[in-house]
Scaffold this motif. Structure first.
Motif, PDB file in Angstrom:
ATOM      1  N   ALA A  75     -15.513  75.185  16.069  1.00  0.00           N
ATOM      2  CA  ALA A  75     -15.164  73.743  15.002  1.00  0.00           C
ATOM      3  C   ALA A  75     -16.386  72.875  15.083  1.00  0.00           C
ATOM      4  O   ALA A  75     -16.718  72.368  14.033  1.00  0.00           O
ATOM      5  N   LYS A  76     -16.693  72.624  16.238  1.00  0.00           N
ATOM      6  CA  LYS A  76     -17.725  71.617  16.460  1.00  0.00           C
ATOM      7  C   LYS A  76     -19.145  72.069  16.425  1.00  0.00           C
ATOM      8  O   LYS A  76     -20.157  71.520  16.598  1.00  0.00           O
ATOM      9  N   ASN A  77     -19.322  73.597  16.341  1.00  0.00           N
ATOM     10  CA  ASN A  77     -20.586  74.397  16.205  1.00  0.00           C
ATOM     11  C   ASN A  77     -21.270  73.914  17.374  1.00  0.00           C
ATOM     12  O   ASN A  77     -22.682  73.547  17.492  1.00  0.00           O
ATOM     13  N   THR A  78     -20.814  73.662  18.785  1.00  0.00           N
ATOM     14  CA  THR A  78     -21.360  73.149  19.820  1.00  0.00           C
ATOM     15  C   THR A  78     -21.067  74.222  20.955  1.00  0.00           C
ATOM     16  O   THR A  78     -19.931  74.584  21.267  1.00  0.00           O
ATOM     17  N   VAL A  79     -22.064  74.184  22.073  1.00  0.00           N
ATOM     18  CA  VAL A  79     -22.068  74.977  23.379  1.00  0.00           C
ATOM     19  C   VAL A  79     -22.207  73.838  24.269  1.00  0.00           C
ATOM     20  O   VAL A  79     -23.097  73.246  24.005  1.00  0.00           O
ATOM     21  N   TYR A  80     -21.525  74.123  25.247  1.00  0.00           N
ATOM     22  CA  TYR A  80     -21.429  73.220  26.553  1.00  0.00           C
ATOM     23  C   TYR A  80     -21.883  73.977  27.824  1.00  0.00           C
ATOM     24  O   TYR A  80     -21.298  75.373  27.997  1.00  0.00           O
ATOM     25  N   LEU A  81     -22.272  73.358  28.980  1.00  0.00           N
ATOM     26  CA  LEU A  81     -22.390  73.826  30.076  1.00  0.00           C
ATOM     27  C   LEU A  81     -22.270  72.772  31.112  1.00  0.00           C
ATOM     28  O   LEU A  81     -22.874  71.790  31.262  1.00  0.00           O
ATOM     29  N   GLN A  82     -20.901  72.950  31.666  1.00  0.00           N
ATOM     30  CA  GLN A  82     -20.538  72.162  32.579  1.00  0.00           C
ATOM     31  C   GLN A  82     -20.859  72.401  34.053  1.00  0.00           C
ATOM     32  O   GLN A  82     -20.773  73.893  34.625  1.00  0.00           O
ATOM     33  N   MET A  83     -21.644  71.596  34.738  1.00  0.00           N
ATOM     34  CA  MET A  83     -22.301  71.879  35.974  1.00  0.00           C
ATOM     35  C   MET A  83     -21.598  71.201  37.084  1.00  0.00           C
ATOM     36  O   MET A  83     -21.816  69.833  37.091  1.00  0.00           O
ATOM     37  N   ASN A  84     -21.092  71.775  37.958  1.00  0.00           N
ATOM     38  CA  ASN A  84     -20.523  70.913  39.155  1.00  0.00           C
ATOM     39  C   ASN A  84     -21.367  71.437  40.561  1.00  0.00           C
ATOM     40  O   ASN A  84     -21.844  72.487  40.449  1.00  0.00           O
ATOM     41  N   SER A  85     -20.879  70.742  41.457  1.00  0.00           N
ATOM     42  CA  SER A  85     -21.483  71.046  42.869  1.00  0.00           C
ATOM     43  C   SER A  85     -23.258  71.140  42.763  1.00  0.00           C
ATOM     44  O   SER A  85     -23.489  72.146  43.239  1.00  0.00           O
ATOM     45  N   LEU A  86     -23.768  70.347  41.912  1.00  0.00           N
ATOM     46  CA  LEU A  86     -25.116  70.513  41.678  1.00  0.00           C
ATOM     47  C   LEU A  86     -26.019  70.571  43.118  1.00  0.00           C
ATOM     48  O   LEU A  86     -25.705  69.818  44.119  1.00  0.00           O
ATOM     49  N   LYS A  87     -26.829  71.039  42.852  1.00  0.00           N
ATOM     50  CA  LYS A  87     -27.871  71.254  44.235  1.00  0.00           C
ATOM     51  C   LYS A  87     -29.567  70.995  43.582  1.00  0.00           C
ATOM     52  O   LYS A  87     -29.723  71.060  42.384  1.00  0.00           O
ATOM     53  N   PRO A  88     -30.333  70.283  44.621  1.00  0.00           N
ATOM     54  CA  PRO A  88     -31.577  69.821  44.141  1.00  0.00           C
ATOM     55  C   PRO A  88     -32.265  71.249  43.320  1.00  0.00           C
ATOM     56  O   PRO A  88     -33.153  71.226  42.689  1.00  0.00           O
ATOM     57  N   GLU A  89     -32.021  72.309  43.827  1.00  0.00           N
ATOM     58  CA  GLU A  89     -32.757  73.589  43.266  1.00  0.00           C
ATOM     59  C   GLU A  89     -32.318  73.781  42.006  1.00  0.00           C
ATOM     60  O   GLU A  89     -32.740  74.759  41.065  1.00  0.00           O
ATOM     61  N   ASP A  90     -30.995  73.005  41.472  1.00  0.00           N
ATOM     62  CA  ASP A  90     -30.615  73.502  39.940  1.00  0.00           C
ATOM     63  C   ASP A  90     -31.684  72.698  39.048  1.00  0.00           C
ATOM     64  O   ASP A  90     -31.538  72.332  37.833  1.00  0.00           O
ATOM     65  N   THR A  91     -32.501  71.507  39.680  1.00  0.00           N
ATOM     66  CA  THR A  91     -33.501  70.485  39.072  1.00  0.00           C
ATOM     67  C   THR A  91     -34.284  71.565  37.875  1.00  0.00           C
ATOM     68  O   THR A  91     -35.024  72.549  38.654  1.00  0.00           O
ATOM     69  N   ALA A  92     -34.175  71.285  36.709  1.00  0.00           N
ATOM     70  CA  ALA A  92     -35.051  72.216  35.784  1.00  0.00           C
ATOM     71  C   ALA A  92     -34.894  71.594  34.346  1.00  0.00           C
ATOM     72  O   ALA A  92     -34.029  70.687  34.271  1.00  0.00           O
ATOM     73  N   ILE A  93     -35.602  72.026  33.280  1.00  0.00           N
ATOM     74  CA  ILE A  93     -35.188  71.897  32.118  1.00  0.00           C
ATOM     75  C   ILE A  93     -34.491  72.766  31.645  1.00  0.00           C
ATOM     76  O   ILE A  93     -34.677  74.096  31.815  1.00  0.00           O
ATOM     77  N   TYR A  94     -33.390  72.578  30.859  1.00  0.00           N
ATOM     78  CA  TYR A  94     -32.418  73.390  30.522  1.00  0.00           C
ATOM     79  C   TYR A  94     -32.592  73.559  28.917  1.00  0.00           C
ATOM     80  O   TYR A  94     -32.392  72.605  28.145  1.00  0.00           O
ATOM     81  N   TYR A  95     -32.375  74.928  28.542  1.00  0.00           N
ATOM     82  CA  TYR A  95     -32.656  75.328  27.160  1.00  0.00           C
ATOM     83  C   TYR A  95     -31.386  75.878  26.728  1.00  0.00           C
ATOM     84  O   TYR A  95     -31.049  76.892  27.277  1.00  0.00           O
ATOM     85  N   CYS A  96     -30.910  75.526  25.404  1.00  0.00           N
ATOM     86  CA  CYS A  96     -29.889  75.995  24.696  1.00  0.00           C
ATOM     87  C   CYS A  96     -30.511  77.224  23.974  1.00  0.00           C
ATOM     88  O   CYS A  96     -31.678  77.052  23.368  1.00  0.00           O
ATOM     89  N   ALA A  97     -29.895  78.299  23.843  1.00  0.00           N
ATOM     90  CA  ALA A  97     -30.400  79.582  22.713  1.00  0.00           C
ATOM     91  C   ALA A  97     -29.395  80.083  22.134  1.00  0.00           C
ATOM     92  O   ALA A  97     -27.975  80.065  22.559  1.00  0.00           O
TER      93      ALA A  97
END
Length: 123
Positions: A75-97
């Motif tokens: 309905a909102k035409n939106t996609v989400y990414l919930q990120m838990n227990s984040l680690k330093p190696e998750d550091t990045a630019i995140y791109y939606c596609a």
């Protein structure tokens, strides 16, 4: 023209959580698959998570399985990414596609990219 606009990135400590969002304009996300990719400094862009057109099927890279969750609000035409227990190696630019396929998304199937949002995880 389709635009994908990400939001919600930022700086978080290791073990923390963030939710990034991707809002589509110009065309509904449905009935296309969508997903998230990321690119860390000095590394190639990699797949993170994907979701099919209905939102009923999701799939993840092994590195994030059990920690990240992809969802979509049609309905909102939106996609989400919930990120838990984040680690330093998750550091990045995140791109939606957005995919050309209803069911799958890989780099070769991406039709539209967002501009990216920075996620930084401090140790």
């Amino acid at each position: 023209q389709v635009q994908l606009v990400e939001s919600g990135g930022g700086l978080v400590q290791a073990g923390g959580s963030l939710r990034v969002s991707c809002a589509a304009s110009g065309r509904t996300f449905r009935p296309y698959a969508a997903g998230w990719f990321r690119q860390a400094p000095g590394k190639e862009r990699e797949f993170v998570a994907g979701i099919n057109w209905s939102g009923h099927n999701t799939y993840y890279a092994d590195s994030v399985k059990g920690r990240f969750t992809i969802t979509r609000d049609i309905a909102k035409n939106t996609v989400y990414l919930q990120m838990n227990s984040l680690k330093p190696e998750d550091t990045a630019i995140y791109y939606c596609a957005s995919s050309i396929s209803m069911h799958n998304i890989s780099e070769v199937e991406v039709e539209y990219w967002g501009q990216g949002t920075q996620v930084t995880v401090s140790s």
